[in-house]
Structures are given as C-alpha cells and as structure tokens.
Write a protein that holds these residues in place. Structure first.
Motif, PDB file in Angstrom:
ATOM      1  N   ASN A 106      14.053  31.270 -11.371  1.00 26.77           N
ATOM      2  CA  ASN A 106      12.729  31.838 -11.630  1.00 26.77           C
ATOM      3  C   ASN A 106      12.530  33.194 -10.953  1.00 26.77           C
ATOM      4  OD1 ASN A 106      11.764  29.698 -13.279  1.00 26.77           O
ATOM      5  ND2 ASN A 106      11.470  28.486 -11.442  1.00 26.77           N
ATOM      6  N   GLN A 111       9.228  35.421 -10.914  1.00 26.82           N
ATOM      7  CA  GLN A 111       8.074  35.300 -10.017  1.00 26.82           C
ATOM      8  C   GLN A 111       7.990  36.470  -9.035  1.00 26.82           C
ATOM      9  OE1 GLN A 111       8.228  31.934  -7.277  1.00 26.82           O
ATOM     10  NE2 GLN A 111      10.470  31.995  -7.357  1.00 26.82           N
ATOM     11  N   LYS A 152       8.612  36.506 -20.292  1.00 29.67           N
ATOM     12  CA  LYS A 152       9.039  35.834 -19.054  1.00 29.67           C
ATOM     13  C   LYS A 152      10.517  36.094 -18.785  1.00 29.67           C
ATOM     14  CE  LYS A 152       9.569  31.290 -16.982  1.00 29.67           C
ATOM     15  NZ  LYS A 152       9.371  29.850 -17.130  1.00 29.67           N
TER      16      LYS A 152
END
Length: 94
Positions: free
Chosen positions: A3, A6, A80
């Motif tokens: 991820n 982030q 994303k």
C-alpha cells in the motif's frame, strides 16, 4: 500488501517528475511508451529517466515486488495503482 499509495503526495510527485521532463526527447521508443502509459508524460518521462530509453519499453511489463507483483502497465488502470506506481518510482535508487 505494501500500500505504498498511502504515502503518496501530488506535490512530491510534481517536484520529482519535473526532474525528468527536460530529458524527454519524444524519441520513437518514448512515443511507444507514452501511448502504452495512457499518454501520461510525467510517468513516461520518469520511467525513461530511471530505467533508460533503451529499456523503458521492456520494464513496463515486468512484475515488480514493490508494486505487490504488479507491472508498471498494470498500475495504469486506476488512480490508486497509479499513485502506488508514482510512490515506488520516487523511492527507486538511482
């Protein structure tokens, strides 16, 4: 999952990708890359700057562990994943 997205900020990306824009020459290999990366010049120029003009069209298909084994091309399908890609590119050793 890592991820990385982030940690992404648009301001950091703009400053980082600007480092590679002066080296963008619109060579034939760069034009192919640009089309494959949805005409996103900032990402394309950064990929060329990091991986080189001769290798840029090969690297986009390779699975990259830092991208959770996605390829650069795989990351172009969503915001994303593009942010994950951009953050990974900012962390590449030079």
């Amino acid at each position: 999952m890592h991820n990385l997205e982030q940690y992404y900020t648009e301001e950091a990306w703009r400053m980082f990708s600007a480092l590679y824009m002066n080296d963008w020459t619109n060579s034939p290999s760069q034009q192919i890359l640009l089309k494959q990366l949805n005409n996103e010049t900032d990402i394309s120029a950064t990929v060329v700057g990091i991986y080189g003009d001769a290798y840029c069209n090969q690297i986009i298909f390779q699975k990259i562990p830092a991208l959770d084994n996605l390829s650069i091309l795989d990351c172009m399908g969503s915001i994303k994943l593009r942010n994950r890609l951009k953050e990974m590119l900012m962390r590449c050793p030079y």
